[in-house]
Design a protein around this motif. Structure first.
Motif, PDB file in Angstrom:
ATOM      1  N   MET A   1      25.465  16.593  40.496  1.00 51.54           N
ATOM      2  CA  MET A   1      25.074  15.094  40.757  1.00 51.54           C
ATOM      3  C   MET A   1      23.578  15.420  41.238  1.00 51.54           C
ATOM      4  SD  MET A   1      26.895  14.224  44.280  1.00 51.54           S
ATOM      5  CE  MET A   1      27.627  15.515  45.327  1.00 51.54           C
ATOM      6  N   LEU A   2      22.976  16.507  41.618  1.00 47.94           N
ATOM      7  CA  LEU A   2      21.587  16.607  42.050  1.00 47.94           C
ATOM      8  C   LEU A   2      20.893  17.384  40.673  1.00 47.94           C
ATOM      9  CD1 LEU A   2      21.834  18.419  45.580  1.00 47.94           C
ATOM     10  CD2 LEU A   2      21.301  15.706  44.734  1.00 47.94           C
TER      11      LEU A   2
ATOM     12  N   VAL B   1      21.627  13.344  35.787  1.00 55.19           N
ATOM     13  CA  VAL B   1      21.305  11.943  36.091  1.00 55.19           C
ATOM     14  C   VAL B   1      20.691  11.098  35.176  1.00 55.19           C
ATOM     15  CG1 VAL B   1      20.369  10.462  38.029  1.00 55.19           C
ATOM     16  CG2 VAL B   1      21.408  12.551  38.497  1.00 55.19           C
TER      17      VAL B   1
ATOM     18  N   HIS C   1      32.716  18.505  37.648  1.00 52.73           N
ATOM     19  CA  HIS C   1      31.318  18.677  38.491  1.00 52.73           C
ATOM     20  C   HIS C   1      31.338  20.172  38.965  1.00 52.73           C
ATOM     21  CE1 HIS C   1      29.391  18.116  42.430  1.00 52.73           C
ATOM     22  NE2 HIS C   1      28.335  17.543  41.626  1.00 52.73           N
TER      23      HIS C   1
ATOM     24  N   MET D   1      26.579  19.122  47.949  1.00 53.39           N
ATOM     25  CA  MET D   1      27.564  18.324  46.807  1.00 53.39           C
ATOM     26  C   MET D   1      28.994  18.490  47.169  1.00 53.39           C
ATOM     27  SD  MET D   1      24.999  19.060  43.614  1.00 53.39           S
ATOM     28  CE  MET D   1      24.819  20.553  43.656  1.00 53.39           C
TER      29      MET D   1
ATOM     30  N   SER E   1      30.247  13.360  49.086  1.00 55.12           N
ATOM     31  CA  SER E   1      28.886  13.105  48.492  1.00 55.12           C
ATOM     32  C   SER E   1      29.089  12.741  46.857  1.00 55.12           C
ATOM     33  CB  SER E   1      27.871  14.090  48.600  1.00 55.12           C
ATOM     34  OG  SER E   1      27.580  14.600  49.596  1.00 55.12           O
ATOM     35  N   LEU E   2      30.069  13.523  46.442  1.00 58.34           N
ATOM     36  CA  LEU E   2      30.488  13.142  44.949  1.00 58.34           C
ATOM     37  C   LEU E   2      31.137  11.647  44.989  1.00 58.34           C
ATOM     38  CD1 LEU E   2      30.375  13.860  41.901  1.00 58.34           C
ATOM     39  CD2 LEU E   2      32.625  15.218  42.649  1.00 58.34           C
TER      40      LEU E   2
ATOM     41  N   PHE F   1      28.327   9.269  44.973  1.00 53.77           N
ATOM     42  CA  PHE F   1      27.784   9.386  43.731  1.00 53.77           C
ATOM     43  C   PHE F   1      28.304   8.660  42.557  1.00 53.77           C
ATOM     44  CE2 PHE F   1      26.805  11.397  39.668  1.00 53.77           C
ATOM     45  CZ  PHE F   1      25.397  11.534  39.495  1.00 53.77           C
TER      46      PHE F   1
ATOM     47  N   GLU G   1      28.111   4.745  43.307  1.00 52.64           N
ATOM     48  CA  GLU G   1      26.809   4.169  42.927  1.00 52.64           C
ATOM     49  C   GLU G   1      26.368   4.170  41.530  1.00 52.64           C
ATOM     50  OE1 GLU G   1      24.498   2.691  45.189  1.00 52.64           O
ATOM     51  OE2 GLU G   1      26.361   3.137  46.702  1.00 52.64           O
ATOM     52  N   PHE G   2      26.786   5.291  40.793  1.00 51.65           N
ATOM     53  CA  PHE G   2      26.652   5.220  39.446  1.00 51.65           C
ATOM     54  C   PHE G   2      27.741   4.530  38.465  1.00 51.65           C
ATOM     55  CE2 PHE G   2      23.519   8.285  40.782  1.00 51.65           C
ATOM     56  CZ  PHE G   2      22.613   8.233  39.775  1.00 51.65           C
TER      57      PHE G   2
END
Length: 160
Positions: free
Chosen positions: A41-42, A47, A72, A81, A85-86, A89, A92-93
């Motif tokens: 994700m980073l 992204v 991931h 991560m 947090s995932l 993510f 949000e996505f």
């Protein structure tokens, strides 16, 4: 760099699944084309390119013919991560395809599935045919037209 191959896809080793009630295995997906998108994700390229591509593929093809599976694979910035947090993510996505968290190795910073698939980094795209064989192995961004043509060819093939 793309690598065309016909080696049998190894099983992935996942510590946790998101967006699915069941643990997915390659055996359970036999008969379908599998698009395996390895990402972090980073990772900027993940992204900007691979996540949108995975979403588009997931939306474009029927799930009984093709399955998109996210992997991931965290090989750096482990503390930033984690699963919490995932999960944010993914929300949000607006990712709706199954995503597995690659199992961390006990004695290696490279996760287990990342090692098994000999991934060079993220993003990586692996196309697995209906028989469970790797047909495309690509590190970095691969344009949509190339990916779509490869998927179309795999979908048209008979299982054997």
């Amino acid at each position: 760099m793309s690598r065309l191959s016909y080696e049998h896809a190894p099983d992935w080793t996942v510590s946790q699944w998101m967006n699915t009630a069941d643990d997915l295995t390659l055996a359970s997906l036999r008969g379908q084309v599998v698009v395996l998108h390895a990402f972090q994700m980073l990772c900027p390229a993940c992204v900007t390119h691979s996540i949108p591509q995975a979403k588009a593929i997931h939306q474009a093809f029927p799930p009984d013919k093709l399955r998109v599976v996210g992997l991931h694979s965290v090989f750096e910035h482990h503390d930033a991560m984690g699963p919490v947090s995932l999960k944010a993510f993914i929300h949000e996505f607006r990712l709706s395809f199954p995503i597995g968290i690659d199992q961390q190795s006990a004695n290696n910073p490279i996760p287990v599935s990342m090692q098994a698939y000999r991934l060079q980094g993220t993003p990586s795209l692996i196309l697995i045919d209906k028989n469970g064989d790797i047909r495309l192995h690509h590190f970095g961004h691969l344009d949509d037209l190339h990916v779509g043509a490869a998927i179309g060819q795999l979908l048209a093939e008979k299982t054997g």
